[in-house]
Design a protein around this motif. Sequence first.
Motif, PDB file in Angstrom:
ATOM      1  N   GLN A  39     -76.542 -54.549 -24.059  1.00 49.55           N
ATOM      2  CA  GLN A  39     -77.643 -55.467 -24.353  1.00 49.55           C
ATOM      3  C   GLN A  39     -78.724 -55.311 -23.298  1.00 49.55           C
ATOM      4  O   GLN A  39     -78.470 -54.835 -22.179  1.00 49.55           O
ATOM      5  N   ALA A  40     -79.910 -55.722 -23.663  1.00 49.12           N
ATOM      6  CA  ALA A  40     -81.029 -55.674 -22.730  1.00 49.12           C
ATOM      7  C   ALA A  40     -80.658 -56.413 -21.442  1.00 49.12           C
ATOM      8  O   ALA A  40     -80.041 -57.480 -21.487  1.00 49.12           O
ATOM      9  N   GLY A  41     -81.035 -55.811 -20.324  1.00 46.18           N
ATOM     10  CA  GLY A  41     -80.695 -56.374 -19.029  1.00 46.18           C
ATOM     11  C   GLY A  41     -79.413 -55.817 -18.442  1.00 46.18           C
ATOM     12  O   GLY A  41     -79.114 -56.045 -17.262  1.00 46.18           O
ATOM     13  N   GLY A  42     -78.661 -55.101 -19.252  1.00 46.94           N
ATOM     14  CA  GLY A  42     -77.404 -54.535 -18.796  1.00 46.94           C
ATOM     15  C   GLY A  42     -77.578 -53.234 -18.046  1.00 46.94           C
ATOM     16  O   GLY A  42     -78.702 -52.783 -17.795  1.00 46.94           O
ATOM     17  N   SER A  43     -76.430 -52.641 -17.697  1.00 45.26           N
ATOM     18  CA  SER A  43     -76.428 -51.421 -16.893  1.00 45.26           C
ATOM     19  C   SER A  43     -75.502 -50.379 -17.508  1.00 45.26           C
ATOM     20  O   SER A  43     -74.518 -50.710 -18.167  1.00 45.26           O
ATOM     21  N   LEU A  44     -75.848 -49.132 -17.250  1.00 40.44           N
ATOM     22  CA  LEU A  44     -74.996 -47.994 -17.589  1.00 40.44           C
ATOM     23  C   LEU A  44     -75.138 -46.962 -16.484  1.00 40.44           C
ATOM     24  O   LEU A  44     -76.181 -46.888 -15.815  1.00 40.44           O
ATOM     25  N   ARG A  45     -74.106 -46.160 -16.323  1.00 42.62           N
ATOM     26  CA  ARG A  45     -74.162 -45.067 -15.342  1.00 42.62           C
ATOM     27  C   ARG A  45     -73.796 -43.776 -16.045  1.00 42.62           C
ATOM     28  O   ARG A  45     -72.698 -43.633 -16.589  1.00 42.62           O
ATOM     29  N   LEU A  46     -74.728 -42.846 -16.034  1.00 38.52           N
ATOM     30  CA  LEU A  46     -74.501 -41.533 -16.604  1.00 38.52           C
ATOM     31  C   LEU A  46     -74.080 -40.570 -15.495  1.00 38.52           C
ATOM     32  O   LEU A  46     -74.524 -40.698 -14.353  1.00 38.52           O
ATOM     33  N   SER A  47     -73.237 -39.631 -15.859  1.00 42.23           N
ATOM     34  CA  SER A  47     -72.891 -38.576 -14.927  1.00 42.23           C
ATOM     35  C   SER A  47     -72.905 -37.247 -15.653  1.00 42.23           C
ATOM     36  O   SER A  47     -72.730 -37.191 -16.876  1.00 42.23           O
ATOM     37  N   CYS A  48     -73.116 -36.188 -14.907  1.00 45.12           N
ATOM     38  CA  CYS A  48     -73.177 -34.852 -15.492  1.00 45.12           C
ATOM     39  C   CYS A  48     -72.730 -33.839 -14.455  1.00 45.12           C
ATOM     40  O   CYS A  48     -73.264 -33.807 -13.343  1.00 45.12           O
ATOM     41  N   THR A  49     -71.790 -32.999 -14.848  1.00 50.23           N
ATOM     42  CA  THR A  49     -71.266 -31.971 -13.957  1.00 50.23           C
ATOM     43  C   THR A  49     -71.580 -30.589 -14.500  1.00 50.23           C
ATOM     44  O   THR A  49     -71.364 -30.322 -15.686  1.00 50.23           O
ATOM     45  N   ALA A  50     -72.082 -29.752 -13.628  1.00 49.77           N
ATOM     46  CA  ALA A  50     -72.333 -28.359 -13.968  1.00 49.77           C
ATOM     47  C   ALA A  50     -71.121 -27.528 -13.595  1.00 49.77           C
ATOM     48  O   ALA A  50     -70.542 -27.696 -12.519  1.00 49.77           O
ATOM     49  N   SER A  51     -70.748 -26.621 -14.490  1.00 52.39           N
ATOM     50  CA  SER A  51     -69.601 -25.763 -14.224  1.00 52.39           C
ATOM     51  C   SER A  51     -69.867 -24.377 -14.795  1.00 52.39           C
ATOM     52  O   SER A  51     -70.831 -24.166 -15.528  1.00 52.39           O
ATOM     53  N   GLY A  52     -69.007 -23.459 -14.449  1.00 50.62           N
ATOM     54  CA  GLY A  52     -69.153 -22.105 -14.957  1.00 50.62           C
ATOM     55  C   GLY A  52     -69.785 -21.190 -13.935  1.00 50.62           C
ATOM     56  O   GLY A  52     -69.641 -21.371 -12.731  1.00 50.62           O
ATOM     57  N   ASN A  53     -70.529 -20.226 -14.415  1.00 47.21           N
ATOM     58  CA  ASN A  53     -71.084 -19.186 -13.566  1.00 47.21           C
ATOM     59  C   ASN A  53     -72.405 -19.641 -12.936  1.00 47.21           C
ATOM     60  O   ASN A  53     -73.483 -19.233 -13.340  1.00 47.21           O
TER      61      ASN A  53
ATOM     62  N   VAL B 243     -73.346 -21.221 -17.741  1.00 45.07           N
ATOM     63  CA  VAL B 243     -73.263 -22.524 -17.095  1.00 45.07           C
ATOM     64  C   VAL B 243     -73.156 -23.596 -18.169  1.00 45.07           C
ATOM     65  O   VAL B 243     -73.891 -23.585 -19.146  1.00 45.07           O
ATOM     66  N   GLN B 244     -72.250 -24.533 -17.958  1.00 51.06           N
ATOM     67  CA  GLN B 244     -72.083 -25.656 -18.888  1.00 51.06           C
ATOM     68  C   GLN B 244     -72.442 -26.956 -18.150  1.00 51.06           C
ATOM     69  O   GLN B 244     -72.134 -27.119 -16.981  1.00 51.06           O
ATOM     70  N   LEU B 245     -73.091 -27.840 -18.889  1.00 52.33           N
ATOM     71  CA  LEU B 245     -73.448 -29.153 -18.365  1.00 52.33           C
ATOM     72  C   LEU B 245     -72.781 -30.194 -19.240  1.00 52.33           C
ATOM     73  O   LEU B 245     -73.065 -30.279 -20.438  1.00 52.33           O
ATOM     74  N   GLN B 246     -71.882 -30.963 -18.661  1.00 52.90           N
ATOM     75  CA  GLN B 246     -71.132 -31.961 -19.410  1.00 52.90           C
ATOM     76  C   GLN B 246     -71.538 -33.344 -18.960  1.00 52.90           C
ATOM     77  O   GLN B 246     -71.273 -33.739 -17.828  1.00 52.90           O
ATOM     78  N   ALA B 247     -72.181 -34.079 -19.858  1.00 51.24           N
ATOM     79  CA  ALA B 247     -72.641 -35.431 -19.547  1.00 51.24           C
ATOM     80  C   ALA B 247     -71.695 -36.462 -20.133  1.00 51.24           C
ATOM     81  O   ALA B 247     -71.061 -36.234 -21.167  1.00 51.24           O
ATOM     82  N   SER B 248     -71.631 -37.588 -19.464  1.00 49.69           N
ATOM     83  CA  SER B 248     -70.812 -38.695 -19.960  1.00 49.69           C
ATOM     84  C   SER B 248     -71.420 -40.012 -19.476  1.00 49.69           C
ATOM     85  O   SER B 248     -72.289 -40.023 -18.614  1.00 49.69           O
ATOM     86  N   GLY B 249     -70.940 -41.113 -20.053  1.00 55.70           N
ATOM     87  CA  GLY B 249     -71.356 -42.425 -19.596  1.00 55.70           C
ATOM     88  C   GLY B 249     -72.297 -43.168 -20.512  1.00 55.70           C
ATOM     89  O   GLY B 249     -72.659 -44.313 -20.239  1.00 55.70           O
ATOM     90  N   GLY B 250     -72.724 -42.553 -21.583  1.00 54.31           N
ATOM     91  CA  GLY B 250     -73.598 -43.249 -22.509  1.00 54.31           C
ATOM     92  C   GLY B 250     -72.856 -44.355 -23.246  1.00 54.31           C
ATOM     93  O   GLY B 250     -71.640 -44.481 -23.146  1.00 54.31           O
ATOM     94  N   GLY B 251     -73.595 -45.155 -23.970  1.00 54.34           N
ATOM     95  CA  GLY B 251     -72.976 -46.232 -24.726  1.00 54.34           C
ATOM     96  C   GLY B 251     -74.004 -47.235 -25.188  1.00 54.34           C
ATOM     97  O   GLY B 251     -75.208 -46.949 -25.191  1.00 54.34           O
ATOM     98  N   SER B 252     -73.512 -48.398 -25.590  1.00 51.88           N
ATOM     99  CA  SER B 252     -74.376 -49.462 -26.093  1.00 51.88           C
ATOM    100  C   SER B 252     -74.280 -50.682 -25.192  1.00 51.88           C
ATOM    101  O   SER B 252     -73.173 -51.102 -24.848  1.00 51.88           O
TER     102      SER B 252
END
Length: 125
Positions: free
Chosen positions: A12-26, A1-10
Amino acid sequence: VQLQASGGGSVQAGGSLRLSCTASGNILSPINAMGWYRQTPGKKREPVAAITSGDSARYRDSVQGRFTISRDNVKNTVYLQMDSLKPEDTAVYFCALDYGPDMMVFSDNYYPKLMGQGTQVTVSS
């Protein structure tokens, strides 16, 4: 099974980010829980949020009310919407999945065997 995450970054305080992660494989059986951990240098990896296939969620106290976890069971994908980010949220974030119930206990001493490589989140003041 592989877990691929994305959405990180930089941001400023008070801001927003959205992370996502998809599981694939067996993927052998229905996934009970998916979630996110984070780690900063010199500290233990800690659970941030977790969610079951039935959308029951748990959050670390320090992110309650600011972070929202969600999940698409068909796509085996978990999301983490992070709002009102603070510098102390800076960390490498890892997604994880658990076929059993242990991740939903939300212990600082439990680490699921299936965990992705991590994505960096940096919040500047």
